[in-house]
Each structure stands twice: as structure tokens, then as C-alpha cells.
Design an enzyme around this catalytic site. Structure first.
Site, short mmCIF file in Angstrom:
data_model
loop_
_atom_site.label_atom_id
_atom_site.label_comp_id
_atom_site.label_asym_id
_atom_site.label_seq_id
_atom_site.Cartn_x
_atom_site.Cartn_y
_atom_site.Cartn_z
N THR A 1 0.83 -1.21 0.00
CA THR A 1 0.00 0.00 0.00
C THR A 1 0.86 1.25 0.00
OG1 THR A 1 -1.81 -1.13 1.08
CG2 THR A 1 -1.74 1.24 1.37
N SER B 1 1.46 -7.54 -0.88
CA SER B 1 2.16 -8.57 -0.09
C SER B 1 1.27 -9.72 0.35
CB SER B 1 2.87 -7.95 1.12
OG SER B 1 1.98 -7.76 2.19
N THR C 1 1.74 -4.36 4.32
CA THR C 1 1.57 -4.68 5.74
C THR C 1 1.11 -6.13 5.97
OG1 THR C 1 -0.71 -3.87 5.68
CG2 THR C 1 0.98 -2.31 6.39
N ASP C 2 0.44 -6.71 4.96
CA ASP C 2 -0.24 -7.99 5.20
C ASP C 2 0.69 -9.13 5.62
OD1 ASP C 2 -2.70 -6.88 4.69
OD2 ASP C 2 -2.79 -7.54 2.60
N1 ASP Z 1 -2.55 -5.59 0.75
C1 ASP Z 1 -1.53 -4.63 1.07
C2 ASP Z 1 -0.20 -5.36 1.09
O1 ASP Z 1 0.08 -6.06 2.03
C3 ASP Z 1 -1.84 -4.02 2.38
C4 ASP Z 1 -0.86 -3.00 2.87
O2 ASP Z 1 0.23 -2.84 2.39
O3 ASP Z 1 -1.26 -2.30 3.84
O4 ASP Z 1 0.55 -5.25 0.16
#
Ligand code: ASP
Length: 323
Positions: free
Chosen positions: A16, A62, A95-96
Site C-alpha cells: 500500500t 504482499s 503490511t499484510d
Molecule cells: N494488501 C496490502 C499489502 O500487504 C496491504 C498493505 O500494504 O497495507 O501489500
């Protein structure tokens, strides 16, 4: 490149933090992993005495992290960490699965230099994007005298690779280090630290080689114990005929995300016993976010001490991969 400046290398992997939306007020309907890492760094101040280099290692959401991207990340970390003029690395990441990458990198590389994973909960196009501050904080940690090991930096917090867990689905402060606590924090570019940096253990060279040359990770699945559980789930996972039908490799390991102190519904227990008797490695963890398990003498299913289910899974995969 200027002579005398130490380098901080920023490796982009997506997430993100590199996401874009059609509108600056939209932090919900966006696409992750769109902006190149070099653009994320544009205009950011560089820590004193340092210069920044960047490299796009991957560009993924991710949630889709896989072996190929981990191998590439490991290779680029190895390359840059070996350069004497490199002070530390920053990795922009979604973050995932950030906690899985953090655990993997620390377990396999255990670097003497800092490797700082950072991220964002809002896309780069958002009016109130959190990525730039997180990136700035991550650069401060990478530049910090004495910093070492793999850490995560988000919302001003520095979290260790064993403890970091995403615990919130939308808040900017989405991570926790649980009872272990944060390593420290970054405030206005200064690091305040309460715990030791992750320690450099002996580098796992044979494991690293095995991981870099692997064509697939050993198949290890996670099973959650809950009320009214059904043994068929475990039996199907462990059934070689089912794996063959789906073109999947045979199951090598099962991680139990048990209730409370790692307990398991009696239905699942019997099925786990059958799987273990058939040669599947079973490892026990807890579905509780805090109060990680300790082993006890005579444990029927060994415990993954201090590890969440996803990290216990990684630990077991690495163990199965180790020559
Ligand atoms: N779906 C995103 C990822 O993990 C979520 C994020 O980065 O907050 O790439």
C-alpha cells in the site's frame, strides 16, 4: 555517488505504501504496488552523512508474497549487506505479510547491519498518506549508530521480527509486538530504544543455500482449532490422493493454531494424531495473539515457542528445508 557518504539502500517490494487511488480522499479503493520505490523517496530528506540508493526488487501486494519474491529479496539483501559502504537497508513492503518477511529475513540472514521493513496503511496518493513518515522513520533507524538486525518500523514504532504482528485491519498504528513490547520508537528523527536490537546469530549458510535454490517450499498448512471442529479438514489435508488430485505436493507439516494454551478440539486431535503417525510433522501454536506457548516435557505435539501460527509455519518449513 559522493565519496565519504555511507549508503542506505532502499529495496522496493510493493504494498500500500506504493499504492495509488483515483482520488486523494480515497484510502479504500486503491491498487497496491503501483509507484516505483524511487518515486516514494523523491523529496524525502536524507539522513546526515548518508546517501540513498534504491532498487525495485518486486512490485506486489504482499498478500501474494511467494518464494520467488523472497528469494529475490534475500539475494539483494545479501548483495547489499556485503558492501562495506552500505550502512543499512530499508525494504518497503505491504503490511499484510510484513511479519512473515521480517521473521524469515532475521532467521536466515541475522544481519549485523540494520534491515528495516516499512509500510503504510494508506496509499501513496492519499491526502493523509502515512507512507512518507514511515519511510523517513525507517531511514532514521537504518542510519542509527549501532542498529542491527531485521526490524519493522511503522507509526513511529520499532518492532522486532519475532514479535511483530499486524493486529488491525485499517488503523495507521496497525502492528503490535505483544507482551514482548516494542524495541523502541522514532520521534522527530531520533531513536529511543528500550530493548536490544535483534541479535546477529550464526548465519545459516546451508539453510540459505537451500532456500535460494528451492523450487518450492515444503508444504506446511495451518489448522485452526475452534468450537464444533471437524476432523475431515485435517484428514483431507494429509491425504496424498487429495494432494495429487490438485497437483499439490504431499503435506509435510501441519501447524495447529490451538485454543488458549495450545489446546485442540478432540475431533482435530485424533486427526492430527493420524497425520503425525503418517509422517506429517505437527507443530503447536496458539490462536491467541498474546501469551505465546512454552514447551512442556512429554508434549505429544511439539510447541513452537514464542511464535504465532504464521511464523511457526515458516519455522517448520525452514526446518524441513534444511539439509
Ligand atoms: N494488501 C496490502 C499489502 O500487504 C496491504 C498493505 O500494504 O497495507 O501489500
Amino acid at each position: 555517488m559522493q565519496v565519504g557518504l555511507e549508503k542506505i539502500v532502499v529495496l522496493g517490494s510493493g504494498g500500500t505504501i506504493a499504492g495509488t487511488a483515483a482520488s486523494a480522499t480515497d484510502s479504500r479503493d486503491y491498487r497496491a504496488a503501483q509507484k516505483p520505490v524511487v518515486d516514494l523517496l523523491a523529496g524525502l530528506p536524507v539522513p546526515a552523512g548518508c546517501e540513498l540508493l534504491s532498487e525495485q526488487v518486486a512490485q506486489i501486494d504482499s498478500k501474494d508474497m511467494d518464494l520467488a519474491v523472497w528469494q529475490k529479496l534475500l539475494q539483494r539483501c545479501l548483495h547489499w549487506l556485503a558492501q562495506p559502504g552500505v550502512r543499512g537497508l530499508v525494504i518497503t513492503h505491504g503490511t499484510d505479510t510484513l511479519e512473515e518477511t521480517a521473521y524469515l529475513l532475521q532467521t536466515v540472514l541475522a544481519p549485523r547491519k540494520p534491515v528495516v521493513l516499512t509500510c503504510a496503511m494508506r496509499p501513496a496518493t492519499a491526502l493523509d498518506a502515512d507512507g512518507p513518515q514511515n519511510l523517513l522513520d525507517a531511514l532514521a533507524v537504518a542510519a542509527c549508530e549501532g542498529a542491527q538486525g531485521v526490524v519493522a518500523v511503522s507509526a513511529g514504532r520499532i518492532l522486532g521480527p519475532q514479535d511483530v504482528q499486524k493486529v488491525h485491519s485499517w488503523r495507521l498504528d496497525a502492528f503490535s509486538a505483544g507482551e514482548a513490547g516494542d524495541i523502541g520508537r522514532v520521534r522527530h528523527g531520533r531513536i529511543e530504544r528500550w530493548r536490544d536490537w535483534p541479535q546477529p546469530v550464526v548465519p545459516q549458510e546451508t539453510l540459505l543455500e537451500a532456500l535460494l535454490s528451492a523450487v518450492a517450499l515444503p508444504r506446511v498448512e495451518i489448522v485452526l482449532s475452534h468450537a464444533a471442529a471437524c476432523a475431515a479438514t485435517v484428514d483431507a489435508l494429509a491425504d496424498p490422493a487429495v494432494a495429487e488430485r490438485y497437483g499439490a505436493p504431499p503435506l509435510q507439516g501441519l501447524v495447529l493454531a490451538g485454543t488458549g494454551g495450545g489446546t485442540v478440539h478432540r475431533e482435530l486431535e485424533a486427526a492430527l494424531r493420524r497425520a503425525q503417525a503418517a509422517g506429517v510433522r505437527v507443530l503447536r501454536s496458539t490462536r491467541c495473539a498474546d501469551g505465546m506457548l512454552q514447551s512442556r516435557p512429554g508434549d505429544e505435539f511439539p510447541v513452537a515457542p514464542g511464535l504465532s501460527p504464521v511464523k511457526a509455519r515458516l519455522a517448520l518449513m525452514l526446518e524441513l528445508l534444511a539439509p
